[in-house]
Design an enzyme around this catalytic site. Structure first.
Site, short mmCIF file in Angstrom:
data_model
loop_
_atom_site.label_atom_id
_atom_site.label_comp_id
_atom_site.label_asym_id
_atom_site.label_seq_id
_atom_site.Cartn_x
_atom_site.Cartn_y
_atom_site.Cartn_z
N TYR A 99 -9.38 5.16 -14.30
CA TYR A 99 -8.98 5.13 -15.55
C TYR A 99 -8.86 4.55 -16.91
CZ TYR A 99 -8.57 10.10 -14.27
OH TYR A 99 -8.92 10.94 -13.66
N ASP A 107 -5.77 7.43 -4.75
CA ASP A 107 -6.05 8.83 -4.30
C ASP A 107 -7.14 9.17 -3.22
OD1 ASP A 107 -6.57 11.78 -4.61
OD2 ASP A 107 -8.12 11.97 -6.01
N GLY A 143 -6.41 2.06 -12.99
CA GLY A 143 -7.56 1.83 -11.96
C GLY A 143 -8.64 2.39 -12.62
N ASP A 147 1.20 -1.25 0.26
CA ASP A 147 0.33 -0.03 0.02
C ASP A 147 0.81 1.47 -0.29
OD1 ASP A 147 -1.99 2.54 0.77
OD2 ASP A 147 -2.45 1.58 2.71
N ILE A 148 0.39 2.49 -1.14
CA ILE A 148 1.86 3.45 -0.70
C ILE A 148 1.90 4.64 0.37
CG2 ILE A 148 0.27 4.91 -2.44
CD1 ILE A 148 2.39 5.26 -4.41
N ASN A 168 -7.52 13.44 -9.57
CA ASN A 168 -8.21 14.03 -10.61
C ASN A 168 -8.08 15.49 -10.72
OD1 ASN A 168 -10.15 15.30 -9.35
ND2 ASN A 168 -10.84 13.26 -8.82
N1 AR6 Z 1 -1.44 1.48 -2.71
C1 AR6 Z 1 -0.43 1.47 -4.19
N2 AR6 Z 1 -1.93 1.58 -5.40
C2 AR6 Z 1 -2.66 1.33 -5.25
C3 AR6 Z 1 -3.71 1.56 -3.92
C4 AR6 Z 1 -2.82 1.61 -3.04
N3 AR6 Z 1 -3.45 1.88 -1.58
N4 AR6 Z 1 -4.98 1.77 -3.52
C5 AR6 Z 1 -4.70 1.79 -5.48
N5 AR6 Z 1 -3.80 1.14 -6.02
P1 AR6 Z 1 -6.98 4.34 -9.27
P2 AR6 Z 1 -5.98 6.63 -12.07
C6 AR6 Z 1 -3.68 1.02 -7.46
O1 AR6 Z 1 -7.90 3.76 -10.04
O2 AR6 Z 1 -6.41 4.98 -12.62
C7 AR6 Z 1 -9.27 7.85 -8.48
O3 AR6 Z 1 -10.48 7.66 -7.72
C8 AR6 Z 1 -4.18 0.31 -8.62
O4 AR6 Z 1 -4.87 -1.29 -9.05
O5 AR6 Z 1 -6.43 4.80 -7.64
O6 AR6 Z 1 -4.84 6.59 -11.99
C9 AR6 Z 1 -8.68 9.69 -8.20
O7 AR6 Z 1 -9.56 10.41 -8.52
C10 AR6 Z 1 -3.80 1.02 -9.73
O8 AR6 Z 1 -3.21 0.25 -10.32
O9 AR6 Z 1 -5.94 5.70 -10.31
C11 AR6 Z 1 -9.11 9.72 -10.08
O10 AR6 Z 1 -10.82 9.76 -10.39
C12 AR6 Z 1 -3.82 1.83 -9.43
O11 AR6 Z 1 -3.06 2.22 -8.09
C13 AR6 Z 1 -9.10 8.68 -10.42
O12 AR6 Z 1 -9.46 7.55 -9.69
C14 AR6 Z 1 -4.38 3.30 -10.47
O13 AR6 Z 1 -5.89 3.29 -9.69
C15 AR6 Z 1 -7.41 8.18 -10.60
O14 AR6 Z 1 -7.35 6.46 -12.17
#
Ligand code: AR6
Length: 345
Positions: free
Chosen positions: A120, A33, A118, A9-10, A23
């Protein structure tokens, strides 16, 4: 300094900056986020509100509040629209911009999630490849420890063909090991019974070791004194490493960066002729130097290790060397797919 791919978890990563896949409102959301805002606390939202939003590919820096890092770098990744709409360039720019802003703020370490992969919708394997390629080219001229934090295993998707090639290579090698073992047991007892019990293998090796003095390859002249033998010590691991770097016409930095090994660790190895590296470090250097299988085994032996057919990790390394594929990140993807430890991590 190297890239470290970790599953975590980051919000738990201790480093100078973590990157938030935000976003354009910068006011929080789901996924990473949401996790970052929850862990940082309200202070982060209040600071983000003052920023007035952000465009795709741009980076904004804030404090990290209750997170264990110093800064959060907020970046807005591209939405996946099939791949023909400049997504790749925008995603590359996310990594470049985040790294630039981290360097400008004297960060020595940074952790990225897989931006855009994720909500996106960017395909995770492509997102990972872009992250690795962009960060690798940045690290050629910069010293920074970069974590790529992979949340779920599906980011590593080696092709089906590679997966099945490696699987059959592993199967063949296991079969070879067992077949040779069975044959030697038959010879020993003059019987044709096939002994299929694999656990007997380890007993067999012990027997072999106990009988070693009779083995011609183990022959040491009886008259040699211990002092004579010690004086005939072979080239060490680090001596061989430095020799091979020169022979390949590489600089030290080219070699340790390609091996994904930390500069400080390389300095230790360079300064200590009898340094004993870990097995994964020794293999990472063999891969960086694009050594043949024979030289790889020689180098490993100098560090006190071997490549055996009794474990998958070794067989996968052997597979890549035999196929002259020395791309450490592809090797790591394959190791990950087969649940093995990664090189240089
Ligand atoms: N630690 C590390 N990686 C994570 C964690 C975490 N705690 N949680 C999710 N991931 P995403 P995006 C991974 O959807 O695609 C938000 O609502 C996840 O498995 O967080 O850039 C924003 O506000 C995936 O591989 O980001 C925007 O509206 C990666 O992080 C939108 O989502 C990115 O997933 C951005 O979408």
């Amino acid at each position: 300094m190297p890239i470290k791919i970790v599953r975590n978890d980051i919000t738990k990563i201790e480093c100078d900056a973590i990157v938030n896949a935000a976003n354009s409102s910068l006011l929080g959301g789901g996924g990473v986020d949401g996790a970052i805002h929850r862990a940082a606390g309200k202070g982060l939202l209040l600071e983000c509100m003052k920023l007035g939003g952000c465009k795709v590919g741009q980076a904004n820096l804030t404090k990290a509040y209750k997170l264990p890092s110093r800064f959060v770098i907020h970046i807005v990744g591209p939405k996946w629209k099939g791949g023909q709409n400049g997504e790749r360039e925008l995603l590359e720019s996310c990594y470049h911009e985040s790294l630039r802003i981290a360097a400008d703020n004297n960060c020595e370490s940074i952790a990225f999630p897989l931006i855009s992969s994720g909500v996106y919708g960017y395909p995770k394997d492509q997102a990972l490849k872009i992250a690795v390629d962009t960060i690798t080219s940045f690290l050629i001229d910069h010293d920074m420890l970069v974590y790529i934090v992979v949340f779920d295993k599906s980011a590593f998707q080696i092709s089906e063909k590679l997966f099945s090639d490696i699987t059959s290579y592993i199967d063949d090698k296991y079969v070879d090991t067992h077949f040779i073992f069975n044959r030697s047991r038959r010879d020993e007892y003059g019987e044709s019974t096939v002994l299929a019990e694999t656990q007997i293998l380890s007993d067999d090796f012990e027997t072999c070791e106990l009988q070693a003095p009779q083995c011609p390859t183990m022959g040491v002249p009886k008259a040699a004194s211990l002092a004579d033998m010690v004086n005939q010590i072979d080239e060490s691991f680090s001596q061989m490493l430095l020799r091979k770097i020169d022979e390949k016409g590489m600089t030290d930095a080219e070699c340790y960066k390609k091996a994904n090994v930390d500069r400080k660790l390389f300095s230790k190895i360079r300064g200590d002729a009898y340094y004993r590296p870990s097995k994964t470090t020794a293999i990472a250097f063999a891969i960086a130097l694009e050594l043949s299988l024979e030289d790889t085994k020689d180098m490993l032996m100098k560090a006190g290790f071997a490549l055996s057919h009794s474990n998958k990790f070794d067989i996968i390394i052997e597979y890549f060397i035999i196929n002259e594929n020395y791309n450490i990140f592809e090797i790591n993807e394959a190791l990950f797919a087969f649940d093995q430890s990664l090189l240089g991590v």
